[in-house]
Write an enzyme that holds these catalytic residues in place. Structure first.
Site, short mmCIF file in Angstrom:
data_model
loop_
_atom_site.label_atom_id
_atom_site.label_comp_id
_atom_site.label_asym_id
_atom_site.label_seq_id
_atom_site.Cartn_x
_atom_site.Cartn_y
_atom_site.Cartn_z
N HIS A 185 0.82 -1.22 0.00
CA HIS A 185 0.00 0.00 0.00
C HIS A 185 0.85 1.26 0.00
CE1 HIS A 185 -4.08 1.80 1.18
NE2 HIS A 185 -4.22 1.15 0.04
N HIS A 220 -3.44 2.36 12.48
CA HIS A 220 -2.89 1.70 11.28
C HIS A 220 -3.39 0.25 11.30
CE1 HIS A 220 -0.29 0.92 7.98
NE2 HIS A 220 0.91 1.12 8.51
N ILE A 254 -14.29 5.76 15.02
CA ILE A 254 -14.83 4.42 14.81
C ILE A 254 -13.86 3.66 13.91
CG2 ILE A 254 -16.81 3.10 13.95
CD1 ILE A 254 -18.40 5.79 14.78
N GLY A 256 -11.85 1.16 11.57
CA GLY A 256 -12.26 0.45 10.36
C GLY A 256 -12.96 1.37 9.37
N HIS A 259 -9.96 6.93 5.68
CA HIS A 259 -8.64 6.63 5.14
C HIS A 259 -7.87 7.91 4.84
CE1 HIS A 259 -5.46 4.84 2.73
NE2 HIS A 259 -5.75 3.75 3.42
N ARG A 268 -10.44 -2.17 -1.37
CA ARG A 268 -10.30 -3.49 -0.73
C ARG A 268 -11.55 -3.87 0.03
NH1 ARG A 268 -5.00 -1.58 2.37
NH2 ARG A 268 -6.49 0.08 2.77
N ASP A 310 -10.09 -2.75 6.78
CA ASP A 310 -10.13 -3.47 8.05
C ASP A 310 -11.51 -3.87 8.53
OD1 ASP A 310 -7.36 -3.49 8.50
OD2 ASP A 310 -7.43 -1.38 9.08
N ARG A 354 16.34 12.07 5.38
CA ARG A 354 16.61 12.94 6.51
C ARG A 354 15.95 14.29 6.26
NH1 ARG A 354 17.05 16.90 9.96
NH2 ARG A 354 18.75 16.74 11.46
C1 LIG Z 1 -7.41 6.35 8.79
C2 LIG Z 1 -7.36 7.67 9.53
C3 LIG Z 1 -6.22 7.63 10.57
C4 LIG Z 1 -7.12 8.77 8.52
O1 LIG Z 1 -6.92 9.92 9.26
P1 LIG Z 1 -6.87 11.35 8.59
O2 LIG Z 1 -6.38 11.30 7.20
O3 LIG Z 1 -6.11 12.19 9.54
O4 LIG Z 1 -8.38 11.74 8.47
P2 LIG Z 1 -9.05 12.77 9.42
O5 LIG Z 1 -8.92 12.23 10.79
O6 LIG Z 1 -8.47 14.12 9.09
O7 LIG Z 1 -10.57 12.73 8.99
C5 LIG Z 1 -11.35 13.88 8.71
C6 LIG Z 1 -12.53 13.96 9.65
O8 LIG Z 1 -13.25 12.73 9.68
C7 LIG Z 1 -13.27 12.23 11.01
N1 LIG Z 1 -13.02 10.81 10.96
C8 LIG Z 1 -12.09 10.19 10.20
N2 LIG Z 1 -12.10 8.87 10.42
C9 LIG Z 1 -13.05 8.68 11.35
C10 LIG Z 1 -13.53 7.54 11.99
N3 LIG Z 1 -13.02 6.35 11.73
N4 LIG Z 1 -14.51 7.67 12.90
C11 LIG Z 1 -15.03 8.87 13.18
N5 LIG Z 1 -14.62 10.00 12.59
C12 LIG Z 1 -13.65 9.90 11.69
C13 LIG Z 1 -12.15 12.94 11.73
O9 LIG Z 1 -12.37 12.98 13.11
C14 LIG Z 1 -12.14 14.27 11.08
O10 LIG Z 1 -13.17 15.03 11.63
P3 LIG Z 1 -12.92 16.58 11.98
O11 LIG Z 1 -12.63 17.22 10.67
O12 LIG Z 1 -14.20 16.99 12.61
O13 LIG Z 1 -11.74 16.60 12.90
C15 LIG Z 1 -8.70 7.95 10.25
O14 LIG Z 1 -9.74 7.90 9.31
C16 LIG Z 1 -8.94 6.99 11.38
O15 LIG Z 1 -8.48 7.22 12.49
N6 LIG Z 1 -9.70 5.89 11.11
C17 LIG Z 1 -9.91 4.88 12.12
C18 LIG Z 1 -8.70 3.98 12.23
C19 LIG Z 1 -8.58 3.03 11.07
O16 LIG Z 1 -9.55 2.42 10.66
N7 LIG Z 1 -7.34 2.90 10.56
C20 LIG Z 1 -7.05 1.98 9.48
C21 LIG Z 1 -6.68 2.75 8.26
S1 LIG Z 1 -6.54 1.69 6.85
#
Ligand SMILES: CC(C)(COP(=O)(O)OP(=O)(O)OC[C@H]1O[C@@H](n2cnc3c(N)ncnc32)[C@H](O)[C@@H]1OP(=O)(O)O)[C@@H](O)C(=O)NCCC(=O)NCCS
Length: 373
Positions: A185, A220, A254, A256, A259, A268, A310, A354
């Site tokens: 990925h 992650h 929440i 899963g 992204h 996926r 996930d 770096r």
């Molecule tokens: C994957 C992840 C880390 C991406 O993070 P990111 O690129 O920083 O995305 P953001 O957190 O900026 O998302 C934008 C908004 O959606 C919200 N959001 C994103 N994923 C969310 C989730 N899973 N549940 C609830 N709210 C979510 C954020 O809180 C944010 O809200 P805000 O603008 O009010 O602060 C994030 O979506 C996440 O934490 N998901 C859950 C963990 C997960 O499933 N990880 C596996 C990734 S493959």
């Protein structure tokens, strides 16, 4: 003066070149060496995809047979590694077991020269399922399992050791698909860790050990386990609706969903969701699959947030009787391919990674004698 990158978490910044995969660009949204992941998940097995990622092209039948036979011959664990695994407590985090297992193998079978990189990688690919299952069965069931099974694939080998019997065709196929989906990925956090480590000209085991530590976090790789913890507490679709609405109101994350790169869907998800549905029918499930679907509907309706790879992996693994704590280690068994290929790619055209930082600390000052502070 160096340019300060905008956007937290380096979003949208190109940090290097790769010929291994594209994320969010072409086809369904994810390609490995030019092939759409959907095409690969439908028409190939995991070992074919691993071969593709390492060599740039799919193998022919003879090459695949040879590669599978080679991996089959590398499943045994050295006695010293088994001794270490036996010391790790039952309540240890399985990702720590993977990290230790990888690191210990590095002590026993060090990569002393980069010409050994493919050989060391194949060894890890074959040995990772053995490492996690050996520890799990020893610490939980008190048995010292035989890790040298004659199963045809990495996925079947894993399930066989875990459940002490050969898996069904259906389960072997789902493992294959799952391992394909998680294989590579681009510059995600763990892969980038591996590349940074590789850029110092460190050894393969160090690069992979660092990547495992990075994948461990719930933002992650740990998300599939967290998704399982959520859905197993939901006893009906109505309960799922209520729970998700409550979590959104409290602004809980929440797991899963969402992204960092995909904005509308994760390619996926549709694939593993289909297999989860087939497994649900196979086991006669009337709860986990429907509550998962309801969570997906509510998240999209309320927040336009979609399931990532996930979310439906949680129910799919659960239907195959895989303990939740082993979900992320399976991810390791698969993503090792991407990590190692990135390490090799980094080594082939290396400059130490770096970056610089924008200083936001106090102004320059001088030391006051300790008696006067
Ligand atoms: C994957 C992840 C880390 C991406 O993070 P990111 O690129 O920083 O995305 P953001 O957190 O900026 O998302 C934008 C908004 O959606 C919200 N959001 C994103 N994923 C969310 C989730 N899973 N549940 C609830 N709210 C979510 C954020 O809180 C944010 O809200 P805000 O603008 O009010 O602060 C994030 O979506 C996440 O934490 N998901 C859950 C963990 C997960 O499933 N990880 C596996 C990734 S493959």
């Amino acid at each position: 003066m160096a340019k300060v990158l905008s956007g937290a978490g380096l979003r949208g910044q190109v940090a290097g070149k790769t010929s291994l995969s594209t994320v969010g660009k072409t086809g369904s949204g994810l390609t490995y060496c030019g092939y759409d992941v959907k095409d690969l998940a439908e028409n190939t097995c995991f070992e074919e995809v691993a071969y593709l990622i390492f060599n740039g092209d799919l193998p022919n039948q003879g090459e695949l047979n040879d590669y599978k036979a080679k991996l089959k011959g590398l499943r045994g664990l050295p006695a010293a590694l088994k001794t270490v695994l036996e010391q790790i407590p039952k309540d240890a985090h399985p990702m720590d077991v993977m990290r230790t297992g990888c690191s210990m193998l590095g002590n026993l079978e060090m990569e002393s020269d980069f010409s050994q990189q493919q050989e060391k990688t194949d060894r890890l690919l074959a040995a990772f399922p053995s490492i996690i299952c050996y520890w799990y069965r020893f610490s939980h069931d008190g048995v010292r399992i035989e890790t040298e099974t004659d199963d045809d694939s990495v996925g079947a080998h894993f399930l066989h050791m875990l459940h002490d019997k050969k898996p069904s065709e259906l389960h072997s196929r789902v493992m294959d698909v799952s391992l394909i989906l998680y294989a590579e990925h681009e510059f995600n956090a763990s892969t980038f860790t591996a590349r940074v480590c590789a850029s110092t000209l460190s050894d393969m085991h160090s690069c992979i050990t660092g990547a495992i530590g990075t994948l461990r976090g719930p933002l992650h790789g740990g998300a599939n386990e967290a998704a399982m913890e959520l859905i197993e507490g939901l006893n009906s679709v109505e309960h799922a609706e209520e729970t998700i609405m409550g979590m959104l109101e409290r602004k809980d994350k929440i797991m899963g969903f969402g992204h960092a790169i995909y904005s509308e869907s994760d390619p996926r998800n549709g694939i593993i969701k289909e297999w989860s549905e087939k497994l649900a029918a196979d086991v006669g499930d009337k709860r986990l699959y429907p509550v998962s679907v309801r969570c997906e509907e509510v998240m999209w309706r309320e927040k336009k947030l979609f399931c990532n790879a996930d979310f439906f992996h949680a129910s799919a693994y659960n239907f195959m009787n895989i303990p939740t704590k082993l979900f992320t280690p399976i991810f390791v068994c698969s993503r090792l391919t991407g990590w190692a290929a990135h390490v090799m790619e980094q080594r082939s055209d290396n400059r130490i990674i770096r970056p610089s930082a924008e200083y936001v600390g106090v102004e320059p000052r001088t030391v006051t004698a300790i008696s006067e502070r």
